[in-house]
Design a protein around this motif. Sequence first.
Motif, PDB file in Angstrom:
ATOM      1  N   ARG A  88    -134.323  12.212 -64.487  1.00 44.40           N
ATOM      2  CA  ARG A  88    -135.373  11.979 -63.500  1.00 44.40           C
ATOM      3  C   ARG A  88    -136.764  12.134 -64.128  1.00 44.40           C
ATOM      4  O   ARG A  88    -136.930  12.827 -65.141  1.00 44.40           O
ATOM      5  CB  ARG A  88    -135.244  12.945 -62.315  1.00 44.40           C
ATOM      6  CG  ARG A  88    -133.889  12.880 -61.604  1.00 44.40           C
ATOM      7  CD  ARG A  88    -133.593  11.501 -61.030  1.00 44.40           C
ATOM      8  NE  ARG A  88    -132.241  11.388 -60.489  1.00 44.40           N
ATOM      9  CZ  ARG A  88    -131.909  11.592 -59.228  1.00 44.40           C
ATOM     10  NH1 ARG A  88    -132.849  11.957 -58.362  1.00 44.40           N
ATOM     11  NH2 ARG A  88    -130.666  11.450 -58.833  1.00 44.40           N
ATOM     12  N   ALA A  89    -137.761  11.500 -63.502  1.00 41.68           N
ATOM     13  CA  ALA A  89    -139.151  11.584 -63.961  1.00 41.68           C
ATOM     14  C   ALA A  89    -139.871  12.693 -63.199  1.00 41.68           C
ATOM     15  O   ALA A  89    -139.765  12.779 -61.975  1.00 41.68           O
ATOM     16  CB  ALA A  89    -139.868  10.260 -63.760  1.00 41.68           C
ATOM     17  N   ILE A  90    -140.600  13.511 -63.950  1.00 34.96           N
ATOM     18  CA  ILE A  90    -141.348  14.598 -63.326  1.00 34.96           C
ATOM     19  C   ILE A  90    -142.760  14.146 -62.983  1.00 34.96           C
ATOM     20  O   ILE A  90    -143.269  14.392 -61.888  1.00 34.96           O
ATOM     21  CB  ILE A  90    -141.395  15.806 -64.281  1.00 34.96           C
ATOM     22  CG1 ILE A  90    -139.980  16.216 -64.701  1.00 34.96           C
ATOM     23  CG2 ILE A  90    -142.114  16.973 -63.616  1.00 34.96           C
ATOM     24  CD1 ILE A  90    -139.956  17.176 -65.878  1.00 34.96           C
ATOM     25  N   ALA A 130    -139.004   4.770 -59.160  1.00 36.77           N
ATOM     26  CA  ALA A 130    -137.669   5.021 -59.715  1.00 36.77           C
ATOM     27  C   ALA A 130    -137.600   6.426 -60.288  1.00 36.77           C
ATOM     28  O   ALA A 130    -138.601   7.138 -60.371  1.00 36.77           O
ATOM     29  CB  ALA A 130    -137.339   3.993 -60.781  1.00 36.77           C
ATOM     30  N   ARG A 131    -136.402   6.818 -60.679  1.00 35.83           N
ATOM     31  CA  ARG A 131    -136.132   8.130 -61.266  1.00 35.83           C
ATOM     32  C   ARG A 131    -136.738   9.254 -60.421  1.00 35.83           C
ATOM     33  O   ARG A 131    -137.436  10.142 -60.915  1.00 35.83           O
ATOM     34  CB  ARG A 131    -136.636   8.199 -62.703  1.00 35.83           C
ATOM     35  CG  ARG A 131    -135.870   7.316 -63.673  1.00 35.83           C
ATOM     36  CD  ARG A 131    -136.283   7.594 -65.113  1.00 35.83           C
ATOM     37  NE  ARG A 131    -137.578   7.034 -65.436  1.00 35.83           N
ATOM     38  CZ  ARG A 131    -138.215   7.262 -66.594  1.00 35.83           C
ATOM     39  NH1 ARG A 131    -137.664   8.036 -67.509  1.00 35.83           N
ATOM     40  NH2 ARG A 131    -139.392   6.717 -66.837  1.00 35.83           N
ATOM     41  N   LEU A 132    -136.477   9.193 -59.123  1.00 38.36           N
ATOM     42  CA  LEU A 132    -137.075  10.155 -58.200  1.00 38.36           C
ATOM     43  C   LEU A 132    -136.564  11.559 -58.493  1.00 38.36           C
ATOM     44  O   LEU A 132    -135.361  11.795 -58.610  1.00 38.36           O
ATOM     45  CB  LEU A 132    -136.787   9.759 -56.760  1.00 38.36           C
ATOM     46  CG  LEU A 132    -137.331   8.386 -56.334  1.00 38.36           C
ATOM     47  CD1 LEU A 132    -136.985   8.110 -54.880  1.00 38.36           C
ATOM     48  CD2 LEU A 132    -138.842   8.309 -56.548  1.00 38.36           C
ATOM     49  N   PHE A 133    -137.493  12.492 -58.565  1.00 39.29           N
ATOM     50  CA  PHE A 133    -137.202  13.867 -58.965  1.00 39.29           C
ATOM     51  C   PHE A 133    -136.498  14.606 -57.833  1.00 39.29           C
ATOM     52  O   PHE A 133    -136.820  14.434 -56.647  1.00 39.29           O
ATOM     53  CB  PHE A 133    -138.512  14.569 -59.323  1.00 39.29           C
ATOM     54  CG  PHE A 133    -138.354  15.961 -59.837  1.00 39.29           C
ATOM     55  CD1 PHE A 133    -137.983  16.184 -61.155  1.00 39.29           C
ATOM     56  CD2 PHE A 133    -138.571  17.060 -59.014  1.00 39.29           C
ATOM     57  CE1 PHE A 133    -137.842  17.470 -61.641  1.00 39.29           C
ATOM     58  CE2 PHE A 133    -138.436  18.341 -59.494  1.00 39.29           C
ATOM     59  CZ  PHE A 133    -138.069  18.551 -60.814  1.00 39.29           C
ATOM     60  N   ASN A 174    -134.093  13.410 -69.635  1.00 39.61           N
ATOM     61  CA  ASN A 174    -133.164  12.319 -69.911  1.00 39.61           C
ATOM     62  C   ASN A 174    -131.809  12.615 -69.277  1.00 39.61           C
ATOM     63  O   ASN A 174    -131.637  13.624 -68.568  1.00 39.61           O
ATOM     64  CB  ASN A 174    -133.055  12.058 -71.418  1.00 39.61           C
ATOM     65  CG  ASN A 174    -132.443  13.235 -72.171  1.00 39.61           C
ATOM     66  OD1 ASN A 174    -131.846  14.131 -71.578  1.00 39.61           O
ATOM     67  ND2 ASN A 174    -132.601  13.226 -73.488  1.00 39.61           N
ATOM     68  N   GLY A 175    -130.839  11.766 -69.565  1.00 41.02           N
ATOM     69  CA  GLY A 175    -129.537  11.922 -68.934  1.00 41.02           C
ATOM     70  C   GLY A 175    -128.834  13.203 -69.294  1.00 41.02           C
ATOM     71  O   GLY A 175    -127.897  13.614 -68.584  1.00 41.02           O
ATOM     72  N   SER A 193    -131.341   9.330 -53.528  1.00 38.46           N
ATOM     73  CA  SER A 193    -130.815   8.891 -54.823  1.00 38.46           C
ATOM     74  C   SER A 193    -131.988   8.741 -55.768  1.00 38.46           C
ATOM     75  O   SER A 193    -133.138   9.005 -55.399  1.00 38.46           O
ATOM     76  CB  SER A 193    -130.075   7.555 -54.680  1.00 38.46           C
ATOM     77  OG  SER A 193    -130.991   6.506 -54.375  1.00 38.46           O
ATOM     78  N   ALA A 194    -131.735   8.269 -56.956  1.00 41.64           N
ATOM     79  CA  ALA A 194    -132.807   8.093 -57.926  1.00 41.64           C
ATOM     80  C   ALA A 194    -133.803   7.033 -57.502  1.00 41.64           C
ATOM     81  O   ALA A 194    -134.928   6.980 -58.005  1.00 41.64           O
ATOM     82  CB  ALA A 194    -132.225   7.749 -59.292  1.00 41.64           C
ATOM     83  N   THR A 195    -133.426   6.174 -56.562  1.00 44.31           N
ATOM     84  CA  THR A 195    -134.314   5.087 -56.122  1.00 44.31           C
ATOM     85  C   THR A 195    -134.534   5.083 -54.616  1.00 44.31           C
ATOM     86  O   THR A 195    -135.113   4.134 -54.087  1.00 44.31           O
ATOM     87  CB  THR A 195    -133.737   3.731 -56.549  1.00 44.31           C
ATOM     88  OG1 THR A 195    -132.419   3.584 -56.007  1.00 44.31           O
ATOM     89  CG2 THR A 195    -133.703   3.607 -58.066  1.00 44.31           C
TER      90      THR A 195
END
Length: 820
Positions: free
Chosen positions: A441-443, A533-536, A460-461, A404-406
């Motif tokens: 997600r963060a790159i 957080a925001r796992l790619f 972004n979303g 998941s994102a986290t």
Amino acid sequence: MPLLVEAGWGGLVQYPWSITWTDISRYVDTQKAGVSITRGASDELSETQPGTATLRLDNADGRFTPGNPASPYYPFVRRNAPIRVSVAIMPTRTGAAPYPMAMLGDDFDAERVNTTRWPTVYGSAVQVDGRARIQCNPGAFSGFLTAREWTLTGSKVTAKLAKVPAANGSSTGAASMWVQSTTAGTRIGWTYNPATGVLYAHSQTGFSDAGQVPLTYSAIDHAWLRVRESGGTVYWETSGDGFIWTVRRTLATPAWVPAQTHALEFTGTRTGGTGDYVEWDLLGAEVRPRFWGMVNQFPVDWEGLVSTVTVTCTDLFKRLNRLPALRSMLAQEILHQDVPGVGDIVSAYYPLTEPSGSAAAGDISGGGCGALAVTQVGSGGTLDFGSDGLPDTGDTSATFTPASATQGKYLTGDLGATFQANSAAYPQTIELWFKTTTAGRAILGLYEPNLDHQYVLALNGSGELVIEHTEAGGTLTVYNSARVLNDGQWHHIVHDGYTSKQLYIDGVAGPFTLSVVNTTALRTLHIGGYRGARLFNGQIAHVAINHVTGYIGSVISPDHYEAATTGYSGEPADERIQRLARYAGLSSVTVLGSTHDPVASQGPGGSSVVARMREVEATESARLYAERDYYGLAYQSRDVRYNPDPTSETFTIDYADLETRQVQLADDDQKLVNIVEAARPGGATQRVTAPSSILAFGEYEQSLNVLKTSDNSVLDAAYWLVSRYANPGPELREVPVEAYTMPNYLDILDADISSYFSVYNLPAQAPASTLRVTVEGYTETLKEQSHLIQFHTSASLNDTVWVLDDAVYSVLDSTTRLAY
């Protein structure tokens, strides 16, 4: 013919401009062994080979013994020491006075001063160790002075400034070379002031020159000095090798120069301090370089108590051949983003090409940044290396698959204090590649330890690329590119952090220019997420961060998109050669000729830089070789050889003047080719034949694999080969010349790869009385009063091409070959 051999003790061949050369000529055995040099190729179908030189040195005092602390060159007598070999041709005075000053020559090698040449030697001036030594003593003058029988108009005077005097406490001083008029104090020349270390280009009247040009003396750049008059202008020039000259001053020729005869004077003096001397050498010499390279080893030999060192040397191909295999073209471009005057500027580079199962990713920039560790957040998810990467690179990538994102894994690491200091002082350019179908997600993220400054590249979303950053105080600013990039395709991102502040996506400038992003002192790097957080979810490759220390300007790399997607397919051959040379650390290549076809991609890594250059050379029927006068490469396109102009031959020579026991006229099948099967990457395989040649001689087939970008170009290359060698005629392949005895010695020395000359008055048994040949290479042996050059040659006729309605180049079935 003084032989000039110089060693660059302590210098590095890759930095030739910083080498101070030491003359070791007096230790070279020119009586028995001589100096042997090889250069070029044996024929036009062979590749040029690394140039070599072999010479034997007198080691009586152990100066050439490696590791000998008593050597004046210690500790630099070591493998890979730079070395260069030249010949200095001394002028001969002919005719009656007044003589042109270019005829004034002296190598100062005799046991005593030539009093005919120097009727006046005054003060403490002497001739010693093969040089004119002029004392610079307090309150006294010393010097060498010629008779007044020389003219400068349309002529020149050249000398090697072999040693300059030290200051030794003087308030001023002068070590000078003057062309003297008939009026005291009216003169032209050079003066070195040991008290200030300044070299002056002078044109004095009454011992004064308001327009004097001062130069901070450099033993590297000002080793040779020249004054030359041509077409009503006087030129003051300096040189580091006596061959390549730089103009330092020009002036309309003073009226006295053409109106008078002159004397040449070397003089020295000083005010105060203690005495020293200036040394001059090789007055009037015409220098011709023969070899530039590095010493392979210094083997010490003894015969009884007599010690010698026979060194073998190789040109710059030695260094090029030992370079490791290249990475992909994209990786090489990232690693060699050099800035003029600064050099490579990549600070951190994580290609993410580690093999599957690796637990960390490494920095290959050489900047000392730490490895990035695979870091678990919560539980689940995977991060693996070895996935398919960018199509034209052959590189793999890292695949991030979080739960998941986290929940999952990403890469984290400390880039170190050096990176942080550079980040605090200079903005950065950031680039990377990614592929994903997941939004929000963060790159990549960077931050300083106290989090005052943070920088994040993310989606972004809505899947749009955004840049987030905070400056001191923690205020968050978000820049939205409005570009949706979660489409499952590879995308290239470059954020230029320098003056343009531009964002590039897939090689194209983004829809906006960013305002100043002052994110400084960054040190911690996260890839594939940000701070847990925001796992790619997807693939990331080739993450690079650059700082240009001490450089103000815009440095961007949007063209890396082309490196990865096309491998620069379609760029001209000469540009490809220069690109490859840059990968090898060479700043430039001398390009000769104008026919440069587009070449295909060489994107994937795995081969050496020389192998890639040779691919281009073979594709273009070109010539690649090391220069013989400096550390550099030359690349000749095939049109350099088209239709050689008889009026611009390097020289001509009578058959009777050759070393005729070694002359051979060859007519065999060594070069015969009448069937060519040719192909290119991703293209058709095509066949070209010469039926009449096959009927006469049988089948002589050759394969041709070339980096062409079209099948028509492949066909052109195949036809060119067959048209030249389906029925090669008789040719002189070896032309030996004792060049030293020839009146056109200088012209012969100017002959190099692809030069051409004619041999005339051939014996009656020859197919023609005159044959023109092209130089492919040579071997030479230089001894005392001997310079034997064995030219390896081919028939220049092989390179004739058709010219409409030309009496020579449109002869049916003879010179109707179409240019390629």
